[in-house]
Design a protein around this motif. Structure first.
Motif, PDB file in Angstrom:
ATOM      1  N   THR A 378      28.035  45.941  39.017  1.00  0.00           N
ATOM      2  CA  THR A 378      27.402  44.740  38.470  1.00  0.00           C
ATOM      3  C   THR A 378      28.345  43.559  38.632  1.00  0.00           C
ATOM      4  OG1 THR A 378      26.223  46.102  36.868  1.00  0.00           O
ATOM      5  CG2 THR A 378      26.334  43.730  36.433  1.00  0.00           C
ATOM      6  N   GLU A 379      27.834  42.481  39.204  1.00  0.00           N
ATOM      7  CA  GLU A 379      28.676  41.317  39.503  1.00  0.00           C
ATOM      8  C   GLU A 379      28.698  40.352  38.323  1.00  0.00           C
ATOM      9  OE1 GLU A 379      27.702  39.536  43.250  1.00  0.00           O
ATOM     10  OE2 GLU A 379      27.307  41.464  44.202  1.00  0.00           O
ATOM     11  N   VAL A 380      29.819  40.366  37.607  1.00  0.00           N
ATOM     12  CA  VAL A 380      30.026  39.418  36.507  1.00  0.00           C
ATOM     13  C   VAL A 380      31.445  38.894  36.599  1.00  0.00           C
ATOM     14  CG1 VAL A 380      28.379  40.565  34.961  1.00  0.00           C
ATOM     15  CG2 VAL A 380      30.785  41.239  34.926  1.00  0.00           C
ATOM     16  N   GLY A 381      31.729  37.834  35.826  1.00  0.00           N
ATOM     17  CA  GLY A 381      33.085  37.306  35.747  1.00  0.00           C
ATOM     18  C   GLY A 381      33.399  36.315  36.847  1.00  0.00           C
ATOM     19  N   ASN A 382      32.989  35.083  36.642  1.00  0.00           N
ATOM     20  CA  ASN A 382      33.276  34.017  37.609  1.00  0.00           C
ATOM     21  C   ASN A 382      34.766  33.680  37.523  1.00  0.00           C
ATOM     22  OD1 ASN A 382      33.062  31.982  39.431  1.00  0.00           O
ATOM     23  ND2 ASN A 382      31.893  30.592  38.129  1.00  0.00           N
ATOM     24  N   TYR A 383      35.491  33.791  38.621  1.00  0.00           N
ATOM     25  CA  TYR A 383      36.940  33.594  38.558  1.00  0.00           C
ATOM     26  C   TYR A 383      37.445  32.776  39.732  1.00  0.00           C
ATOM     27  CZ  TYR A 383      37.986  37.066  42.249  1.00  0.00           C
ATOM     28  OH  TYR A 383      38.090  37.742  43.435  1.00  0.00           O
ATOM     29  N   SER A 437      35.586  40.469  46.709  1.00  0.00           N
ATOM     30  CA  SER A 437      34.584  39.494  46.291  1.00  0.00           C
ATOM     31  C   SER A 437      35.275  38.209  45.849  1.00  0.00           C
ATOM     32  CB  SER A 437      33.753  40.071  45.135  1.00  0.00           C
ATOM     33  OG  SER A 437      32.956  39.067  44.549  1.00  0.00           O
ATOM     34  N   LYS A 438      34.770  37.083  46.269  1.00  0.00           N
ATOM     35  CA  LYS A 438      35.379  35.793  45.934  1.00  0.00           C
ATOM     36  C   LYS A 438      34.750  35.164  44.695  1.00  0.00           C
ATOM     37  CE  LYS A 438      37.727  35.985  49.837  1.00  0.00           C
ATOM     38  NZ  LYS A 438      37.147  37.202  50.416  1.00  0.00           N
ATOM     39  N   THR A 439      33.672  35.762  44.195  1.00  0.00           N
ATOM     40  CA  THR A 439      32.942  35.140  43.081  1.00  0.00           C
ATOM     41  C   THR A 439      32.871  36.013  41.835  1.00  0.00           C
ATOM     42  OG1 THR A 439      30.861  36.005  43.983  1.00  0.00           O
ATOM     43  CG2 THR A 439      31.503  33.764  44.637  1.00  0.00           C
ATOM     44  N   LEU A 441      34.782  38.848  39.479  1.00  0.00           N
ATOM     45  CA  LEU A 441      36.012  39.577  39.206  1.00  0.00           C
ATOM     46  C   LEU A 441      35.722  41.061  38.972  1.00  0.00           C
ATOM     47  CD1 LEU A 441      39.048  39.447  38.832  1.00  0.00           C
ATOM     48  CD2 LEU A 441      38.683  38.974  36.394  1.00  0.00           C
ATOM     49  N   SER A 442      34.557  41.386  38.391  1.00  0.00           N
ATOM     50  CA  SER A 442      34.246  42.801  38.167  1.00  0.00           C
ATOM     51  C   SER A 442      34.139  43.542  39.492  1.00  0.00           C
ATOM     52  CB  SER A 442      32.944  42.946  37.366  1.00  0.00           C
ATOM     53  OG  SER A 442      31.840  42.453  38.108  1.00  0.00           O
ATOM     54  N   GLU A 443      33.481  42.916  40.473  1.00  0.00           N
ATOM     55  CA  GLU A 443      33.360  43.560  41.770  1.00  0.00           C
ATOM     56  C   GLU A 443      34.712  43.604  42.478  1.00  0.00           C
ATOM     57  OE1 GLU A 443      30.521  43.566  45.725  1.00  0.00           O
ATOM     58  OE2 GLU A 443      30.726  41.702  44.592  1.00  0.00           O
ATOM     59  N   ALA A 444      35.479  42.523  42.381  1.00  0.00           N
ATOM     60  CA  ALA A 444      36.789  42.477  43.034  1.00  0.00           C
ATOM     61  C   ALA A 444      37.705  43.574  42.482  1.00  0.00           C
ATOM     62  CB  ALA A 444      37.425  41.100  42.845  1.00  0.00           C
ATOM     63  N   MET A 445      37.690  43.783  41.161  1.00  0.00           N
ATOM     64  CA  MET A 445      38.565  44.803  40.575  1.00  0.00           C
ATOM     65  C   MET A 445      38.100  46.212  40.937  1.00  0.00           C
ATOM     66  SD  MET A 445      40.909  43.035  39.387  1.00  0.00           S
ATOM     67  CE  MET A 445      41.887  44.284  38.591  1.00  0.00           C
ATOM     68  N   ALA A 446      36.796  46.417  41.061  1.00  0.00           N
ATOM     69  CA  ALA A 446      36.308  47.714  41.530  1.00  0.00           C
ATOM     70  C   ALA A 446      36.791  47.977  42.951  1.00  0.00           C
ATOM     71  CB  ALA A 446      34.789  47.753  41.465  1.00  0.00           C
ATOM     72  N   GLN A 447      36.807  46.920  43.759  1.00  0.00           N
ATOM     73  CA  GLN A 447      37.304  47.055  45.133  1.00  0.00           C
ATOM     74  C   GLN A 447      38.809  47.326  45.142  1.00  0.00           C
ATOM     75  OE1 GLN A 447      35.809  43.242  46.315  1.00  0.00           O
ATOM     76  NE2 GLN A 447      33.994  44.095  47.337  1.00  0.00           N
ATOM     77  N   VAL A 448      39.555  46.679  44.249  1.00  0.00           N
ATOM     78  CA  VAL A 448      40.994  46.925  44.140  1.00  0.00           C
ATOM     79  C   VAL A 448      41.250  48.371  43.717  1.00  0.00           C
ATOM     80  CG1 VAL A 448      43.080  46.372  42.824  1.00  0.00           C
ATOM     81  CG2 VAL A 448      41.634  44.528  43.695  1.00  0.00           C
ATOM     82  N   SER A 449      40.441  48.893  42.801  1.00  0.00           N
ATOM     83  CA  SER A 449      40.572  50.286  42.379  1.00  0.00           C
ATOM     84  C   SER A 449      40.435  51.223  43.574  1.00  0.00           C
ATOM     85  CB  SER A 449      39.503  50.605  41.327  1.00  0.00           C
ATOM     86  OG  SER A 449      39.510  51.979  41.015  1.00  0.00           O
ATOM     87  N   ASP A 450      39.485  50.928  44.431  1.00  0.00           N
ATOM     88  CA  ASP A 450      39.274  51.740  45.626  1.00  0.00           C
ATOM     89  C   ASP A 450      40.471  51.648  46.566  1.00  0.00           C
ATOM     90  OD1 ASP A 450      37.190  53.476  46.468  1.00  0.00           O
ATOM     91  OD2 ASP A 450      36.752  52.142  48.139  1.00  0.00           O
ATOM     92  N   ILE A 451      40.991  50.433  46.725  1.00  0.00           N
ATOM     93  CA  ILE A 451      42.149  50.218  47.604  1.00  0.00           C
ATOM     94  C   ILE A 451      43.359  50.990  47.083  1.00  0.00           C
ATOM     95  CG2 ILE A 451      43.841  48.493  48.348  1.00  0.00           C
ATOM     96  CD1 ILE A 451      41.495  46.477  48.455  1.00  0.00           C
ATOM     97  N   ILE A 452      43.579  50.923  45.769  1.00  0.00           N
ATOM     98  CA  ILE A 452      44.715  51.612  45.156  1.00  0.00           C
ATOM     99  C   ILE A 452      44.641  53.115  45.396  1.00  0.00           C
ATOM    100  CG2 ILE A 452      45.626  52.328  42.911  1.00  0.00           C
ATOM    101  CD1 ILE A 452      46.690  49.674  43.664  1.00  0.00           C
ATOM    102  N   GLU A 453      43.453  53.671  45.209  1.00  0.00           N
ATOM    103  CA  GLU A 453      43.296  55.111  45.392  1.00  0.00           C
ATOM    104  C   GLU A 453      43.607  55.520  46.821  1.00  0.00           C
ATOM    105  OE1 GLU A 453      40.173  58.652  44.234  1.00  0.00           O
ATOM    106  OE2 GLU A 453      39.408  56.639  44.563  1.00  0.00           O
ATOM    107  N   ASP A 454      43.190  54.700  47.795  1.00  0.00           N
ATOM    108  CA  ASP A 454      43.426  55.017  49.208  1.00  0.00           C
ATOM    109  C   ASP A 454      44.876  54.826  49.613  1.00  0.00           C
ATOM    110  OD1 ASP A 454      40.831  55.734  49.678  1.00  0.00           O
ATOM    111  OD2 ASP A 454      40.210  53.787  50.450  1.00  0.00           O
ATOM    112  N   SER A 455      45.510  53.777  49.092  1.00  0.00           N
ATOM    113  CA  SER A 455      46.841  53.401  49.590  1.00  0.00           C
ATOM    114  C   SER A 455      47.990  54.075  48.852  1.00  0.00           C
ATOM    115  CB  SER A 455      47.023  51.880  49.519  1.00  0.00           C
ATOM    116  OG  SER A 455      46.870  51.413  48.188  1.00  0.00           O
ATOM    117  N   MET A 456      47.806  54.393  47.572  1.00  0.00           N
ATOM    118  CA  MET A 456      48.911  54.965  46.801  1.00  0.00           C
ATOM    119  C   MET A 456      48.934  56.482  46.836  1.00  0.00           C
ATOM    120  SD  MET A 456      49.250  52.603  43.382  1.00  0.00           S
ATOM    121  CE  MET A 456      50.673  53.476  42.758  1.00  0.00           C
ATOM    122  N   GLY A 457      47.799  57.092  46.551  1.00  0.00           N
ATOM    123  CA  GLY A 457      47.770  58.548  46.487  1.00  0.00           C
ATOM    124  C   GLY A 457      48.527  59.070  45.285  1.00  0.00           C
TER     125      GLY A 457
END
Length: 584
Positions: A378-383, A437-439, A441-457
């Motif tokens: 869900t896309e919320v949080g204008n940042y 996501s540029k608009t 923050l909820s979507e951007a942080m979900a994407q960061v969570s995915d990136i972290i899981e892939d890159s850190m292990g």
């Protein structure tokens, strides 16, 4: 520096007894160091052997469709003529002739050859085939001796053993020997090693320095033909020093087998005993790539494993079998056989033969439409994306700068990888900023969570991924409208929700000497004051407190005294937060 190794009394006999205990269908004749299985009176039996130290060769390849027996000498020493002759007599009693597959080393050739002569004098139908597949010692240096036997020996065992099982009733001992020779004539192998092996009961000796390695290493600690200094990368070793010795048609000293681009080829990457399975698999991939790119050869079958060893030899060998040429010769002599792969893939119950070497079933196709390709919440949080990017970059730079300190802490209370893991995570975030996501923050942080899981292990990657995913979910719970701006109060509530989410999946709490000791004080202070600077100070105090008590979670909980060392995970989190603070 002394080389540490496990030692036992009577290592050869103990090893043979242990092998027989683990493989109850194989009998050990202890006094003769002979191992054998049940054979058929209408089929040719195959015996191999040699000095011990090459396990699982040769005993590990005793089984239906492979060897009938193995004669074992002392460490790196040929068995005696008496041992071999007794093995022949014992196994011939329930067989139709005996084929001796002998590695091309002087002692083995002499003792097995003399045993065959004596067996024939006793009326036993016995034949010898000498195996040689090494290309390192070329024609000029090898002279009349010929090629040494290396890991290609195992392919000769397998293919000849299958022939004996399925075709020796018709073609007899002579035909079985012919099949073995066809395989040998189409085999090439080259080995390399970073050092010599440690022989049980003997002092470790090596003339190689820390900056040297050898190409052309044998399987008895004998020197290679080239010393490389400095040690090249593994990729360079394979492409520049090993494959050319196998495949260069202009090297007349070593061009024992011709390979054309259209030829089907078997690739075997053999572990000499001391290399991890992880690296052996990687070497197989690199070798396959170089074969394709530089020689136009795409192996039809790739095999990896620990098959022909030199104790803990820190090296590997590459074997190529020209399956096309071998198949043509086999078909010309034995019309029933259309391809050498029929024999290579045939069943055997030999304990040293991997199930993965049998003919593979068709691999499933990938349905890309169902793969996880995009994070959608869900896309919320204008940042303000530009400010967010600046904060992330500053945090990442601080973690990278602090990596040596974090790593130093982790070498004292962990496995030394915490700093590298955190750097991998922040580099992943920075590398993925443009895809966020540029608009929302909820979507951007979900994407960061995915990136972290892939890159850190690892554990850290999982914990941070859950935390950030919880933060994204917290924003969705907190924001009532899609375009509601992200305020300090919204952030505080989302942080609290994220911490609660994380606590569902870890029992670590303040006082456990983990990242929680820094994270919880940060979240509590920010929720109370909405002041990022105060929250960072609380996190730093929490991290420093971990140097006053024992760890209760992670590797630090069982590697020794951690009560005087700051937890590296907590320290790493603080460094990231301090970096963000510097950019606010």
């Amino acid at each position: 520096m002394a080389v540490k190794s496990f030692e036992v009394s009577d290592p050869v006999i103990s090893s043979l007894k242990g092998f027989a205990l683990a493989n109850p269908s194989i009998t050990l004749v202890e006094g003769e160091k002979v191992l054998f299985r049940e054979t058929s009176s209408d089929k040719v039996a195959i015996i191999s052997g040699g000095g011990t130290g090459h396990e699982p060769s040769h005993a590990g390849f005793i089984g239906e469709g492979m060897l009938s027996g193995a004669v074992c000498g002392d460490i790196f020493a040929s068995p005696s003529t008496k041992q071999i002759l007794n093995a022949i007599r014992l196994i011939d009693a329930k067989s139709n002739g005996v084929l001796l597959l002998v590695k091309n080393y002087t002692g083995d050739v002499l003792h097995f050859g003399l045993s065959a002569e004596r067996a024939r004098a006793l009326g036993i139908d016995c034949h010898v085939v000498v195996i040689g597949d090494d290309v390192a010692v070329g024609r000029a240096k090898g002279g009349m001796v010929g090629r040494r036997a290396l890991a290609g020996t195992v392919l000769v065992h397998k293919i000849t053993g299958a022939f004996a099982e399925h075709y020796s009733v018709k073609y007899g001992l002579k035909g079985t020997a012919k099949a073995a020779q066809i395989v040998i004539d189409n085999l090439v192998t080259i080995g390399s090693s970073l050092d010599h092996c440690k022989v049980p009961g003997r002092k470790f000796e090596s003339s190689l320095t820390a900056e040297q390695m050898e190409v052309g290493m044998g399987i008895h600690n004998e020197p290679g033909v080239n010393v490389l200094e400095p040690i090249p990368t593994t990729e360079e070793l394979i492409s520049k020093h090993m494959l050319p010795k196998l495949l260069d048609p202009n090297d007349k000293d070593r061009a024992f087998v011709d390979f054309d681009k259209e030829d089907e080829v078997v690739l075997l990457v053999n572990n000499l005993g001391g290399v991890s399975n992880f690296i052996i698999s990687a070497i197989a991939e690199k070798t396959t790539t170089f074969l394709n790119e530089e020689y136009g050869i795409k192996p039809k079958k790739v095999m990896t494993g620990t098959l022909m060893t030199a104790f803990n030899g820190n090296g590997f060998s590459i074997t190529l079998l020209n399956a096309t040429k071998a198949s043509k010769e086999l078909s010309a002599n034995f019309p029933e056989i259309k391809s050498v792969f029929e024999l290579l893939n045939a069943y055997t119950d030999a304990p040293g033969w991997s199930a993965g070497f049998f003919e593979a079933k068709k691999a499933p196709a990938i349905d890309h439409s169902i793969l996880h390709t995009e994070v959608k919440v869900t896309e919320v949080g204008n940042y303000d994306f530009e400010n967010f990017s600046r904060w992330m970059k500053a945090g990442a730079e601080q973690v990278i700068k602090a990596e040596p300190h974090i790593t130093q802490l982790d070498t004292q209370v962990g496995d030394g990888d915490c700093g590298y893991t955190l750097v991998a995570g922040v580099n992943g975030i920075i590398g993925g900023l443009d895809q966020l996501s540029k608009t929302s923050l909820s979507e951007a942080m979900a994407q960061v969570s995915d990136i972290i899981e892939d890159s850190m292990g690892g554990t850290s990657g999982g914990l941070y991924s859950i935390l950030i995913s919880g933060f994204s979910h917290g924003l969705i719970k907190t924001c009532t409208e899609k375009n509601e701006p992200v305020t300090a109060d919204v952030i505080a509530k989302a942080f609290s929700f994220a911490l609660e989410t994380l606590y569902k999946y870890t029992k670590a709490r303040v006082g456990s000497s983990t990242m929680i000791d820094a994270l919880e004080p940060f979240v509590q202070e920010f929720s109370k004051s909405n002041d990022f600077k105060k929250a960072v100070a609380a996190a730093e105090a929490g991290a420093k407190s971990t140097a006053t008590f024992e760890a209760k979670f992670g590797r630090a909980s069982y590697v020794g005294d951690s009560s005087s060392v700051e937890d590296p995970g907590a320290a790493g989190l603080v460094e990231f937060l301090k970096g963000v603070e510097s950019a606010l």
